[in-house]
Design a protein around this motif. Sequence first.
Motif, mmCIF file in Angstrom:
data_model
loop_
_atom_site.group_PDB
_atom_site.id
_atom_site.type_symbol
_atom_site.label_atom_id
_atom_site.label_comp_id
_atom_site.label_asym_id
_atom_site.label_seq_id
_atom_site.Cartn_x
_atom_site.Cartn_y
_atom_site.Cartn_z
ATOM 1 N N ALA A 1 0.833 -1.208 0.000
ATOM 2 C CA ALA A 1 0.000 0.000 0.000
ATOM 3 C C ALA A 1 0.868 1.259 0.000
ATOM 4 O O ALA A 1 0.587 2.212 -0.735
ATOM 5 N N LEU A 2 1.923 1.269 0.791
ATOM 6 C CA LEU A 2 2.811 2.426 0.867
ATOM 7 C C LEU A 2 3.529 2.647 -0.466
ATOM 8 O O LEU A 2 3.578 3.775 -0.981
ATOM 9 N N PHE A 3 4.061 1.593 -1.045
ATOM 10 C CA PHE A 3 4.732 1.697 -2.344
ATOM 11 C C PHE A 3 3.760 2.203 -3.410
ATOM 12 O O PHE A 3 4.092 3.101 -4.198
ATOM 13 N N SER A 4 2.565 1.643 -3.443
ATOM 14 C CA SER A 4 1.570 2.035 -4.441
ATOM 15 C C SER A 4 1.152 3.489 -4.271
ATOM 16 O O SER A 4 0.978 4.212 -5.249
ATOM 17 N N ALA A 5 0.990 3.941 -3.028
ATOM 18 C CA ALA A 5 0.599 5.327 -2.774
ATOM 19 C C ALA A 5 1.709 6.288 -3.199
ATOM 20 O O ALA A 5 1.430 7.320 -3.810
ATOM 21 N N ARG A 6 2.939 5.950 -2.890
ATOM 22 C CA ARG A 6 4.056 6.819 -3.304
ATOM 23 C C ARG A 6 4.136 6.916 -4.826
ATOM 24 O O ARG A 6 4.361 7.992 -5.376
ATOM 25 N N ARG A 7 3.966 5.788 -5.484
ATOM 26 C CA ARG A 7 4.006 5.779 -6.949
ATOM 27 C C ARG A 7 2.849 6.584 -7.524
ATOM 28 O O ARG A 7 3.015 7.356 -8.467
ATOM 29 N N ALA A 8 1.653 6.443 -6.947
ATOM 30 C CA ALA A 8 0.483 7.184 -7.425
ATOM 31 C C ALA A 8 0.691 8.687 -7.267
ATOM 32 O O ALA A 8 0.330 9.462 -8.152
ATOM 33 N N LEU A 9 1.270 9.099 -6.144
ATOM 34 C CA LEU A 9 1.539 10.529 -5.941
ATOM 35 C C LEU A 9 2.578 11.047 -6.933
ATOM 36 O O LEU A 9 2.452 12.155 -7.447
ATOM 37 N N ALA A 10 3.573 10.239 -7.209
ATOM 38 C CA ALA A 10 4.612 10.656 -8.168
ATOM 39 C C ALA A 10 4.035 10.821 -9.569
ATOM 40 O O ALA A 10 4.479 11.683 -10.337
ATOM 41 N N ASP A 11 3.031 10.006 -9.899
ATOM 42 C CA ASP A 11 2.431 10.043 -11.240
ATOM 43 C C ASP A 11 1.275 11.029 -11.357
ATOM 44 O O ASP A 11 0.825 11.326 -12.463
ATOM 45 N N ALA A 12 0.774 11.526 -10.230
ATOM 46 C CA ALA A 12 -0.414 12.389 -10.233
ATOM 47 C C ALA A 12 -0.080 13.795 -10.727
ATOM 48 O O ALA A 12 1.045 14.267 -10.574
ATOM 49 N N ALA A 13 -1.087 14.436 -11.305
ATOM 50 C CA ALA A 13 -0.954 15.856 -11.652
ATOM 51 C C ALA A 13 -0.671 16.625 -10.359
ATOM 52 O O ALA A 13 -1.048 16.181 -9.271
ATOM 53 N N PRO A 14 -0.034 17.778 -10.448
ATOM 54 C CA PRO A 14 0.403 18.487 -9.238
ATOM 55 C C PRO A 14 -0.704 19.202 -8.459
ATOM 56 O O PRO A 14 -0.410 19.872 -7.478
ATOM 57 N N THR A 15 -1.953 19.072 -8.847
ATOM 58 C CA THR A 15 -3.015 19.728 -8.088
ATOM 59 C C THR A 15 -3.362 18.910 -6.854
ATOM 60 O O THR A 15 -3.225 17.680 -6.850
ATOM 61 N N THR A 16 -3.821 19.596 -5.831
ATOM 62 C CA THR A 16 -4.201 18.904 -4.597
ATOM 63 C C THR A 16 -5.323 17.912 -4.855
ATOM 64 O O THR A 16 -5.300 16.790 -4.358
ATOM 65 N N ARG A 17 -6.310 18.317 -5.633
ATOM 66 C CA ARG A 17 -7.433 17.424 -5.935
ATOM 67 C C ARG A 17 -6.942 16.158 -6.641
ATOM 68 O O ARG A 17 -7.347 15.049 -6.304
ATOM 69 N N ALA A 18 -6.054 16.310 -7.610
ATOM 70 C CA ALA A 18 -5.522 15.153 -8.342
ATOM 71 C C ALA A 18 -4.719 14.247 -7.410
ATOM 72 O O ALA A 18 -4.783 13.020 -7.513
ATOM 73 N N ARG A 19 -3.984 14.853 -6.493
ATOM 74 C CA ARG A 19 -3.180 14.061 -5.558
ATOM 75 C C ARG A 19 -4.071 13.301 -4.567
ATOM 76 O O ARG A 19 -3.833 12.132 -4.281
ATOM 77 N N LEU A 20 -5.126 13.956 -4.086
ATOM 78 C CA LEU A 20 -6.070 13.262 -3.197
ATOM 79 C C LEU A 20 -6.788 12.142 -3.944
ATOM 80 O O LEU A 20 -6.986 11.050 -3.403
ATOM 81 N N LEU A 21 -7.176 12.419 -5.160
ATOM 82 C CA LEU A 21 -7.841 11.404 -5.970
ATOM 83 C C LEU A 21 -6.917 10.209 -6.216
ATOM 84 O O LEU A 21 -7.349 9.055 -6.132
ATOM 85 N N ALA A 22 -5.654 10.475 -6.486
ATOM 86 C CA ALA A 22 -4.686 9.390 -6.691
ATOM 87 C C ALA A 22 -4.553 8.530 -5.441
ATOM 88 O O ALA A 22 -4.537 7.297 -5.520
ATOM 89 N N LEU A 23 -4.482 9.186 -4.267
ATOM 90 C CA LEU A 23 -4.392 8.430 -3.013
ATOM 91 C C LEU A 23 -5.649 7.603 -2.769
ATOM 92 O O LEU A 23 -5.564 6.433 -2.376
ATOM 93 N N ALA A 24 -6.818 8.205 -2.975
ATOM 94 C CA ALA A 24 -8.071 7.482 -2.744
ATOM 95 C C ALA A 24 -8.196 6.302 -3.695
ATOM 96 O O ALA A 24 -8.587 5.197 -3.290
ATOM 97 N N ARG A 25 -7.855 6.519 -4.947
ATOM 98 C CA ARG A 25 -7.966 5.451 -5.943
ATOM 99 C C ARG A 25 -7.029 4.289 -5.625
ATOM 100 O O ARG A 25 -7.421 3.129 -5.650
ATOM 101 N N VAL A 26 -5.783 4.605 -5.311
ATOM 102 C CA VAL A 26 -4.838 3.526 -5.035
ATOM 103 C C VAL A 26 -5.196 2.810 -3.732
ATOM 104 O O VAL A 26 -5.019 1.603 -3.610
#
Length: 192
Positions: A67-92
Amino acid sequence: MNVATDSPRRQQLTRIAARLFMQQGFDRTTVRMLADAMGIKSGSLFHHFADKQEILCAVIEDSTRHALFSARRALADAAPTTRARLLALARVHLDTLHDDRHAHGVALYEWRRLSDEDREHLTHLRDAYETLWLQVIEEARRAGQVQGDAAIITRYALGALNWTARWYDPDGPMDTAQLAHELVDMIVAPAS
């Protein structure tokens, strides 16, 4: 102590144990049940693990590291907006939770069965995962996109996502991407 290992056989045994712990509960799962499900003799189980407690620790450590690895990867790949980063975390979070329901369910529901030593060993992984969330939610709070205490919002979001393990039907009308959007819409103020 690092009970996680790259041994394919040990990983297979850990997945089987996760399924049994989720179905039977840690306390009701016997070493004999584990060995039978794994297709080995009870004594052979101890070639791979010291005891049942180490198996539980391995299940939780593997799932938390994933879960930690996947979340870090999702954040690295997410657009730089806060909404996109939260969405990436929720999705992963939803994807890892529902792709391996057994292991993550064990991490959620059997954490209290860990020994004090194992709990201390694993707390840094859990805290690192929660810190990713807290940082992104704090960014959203500073940007005026969420209201309230960032730590409470983090716990609220993670609790809501974790509870989906009880009610979410992957064959139902909503996929995890849509569910992630629903959560983010609940906690993030609409753009003005």
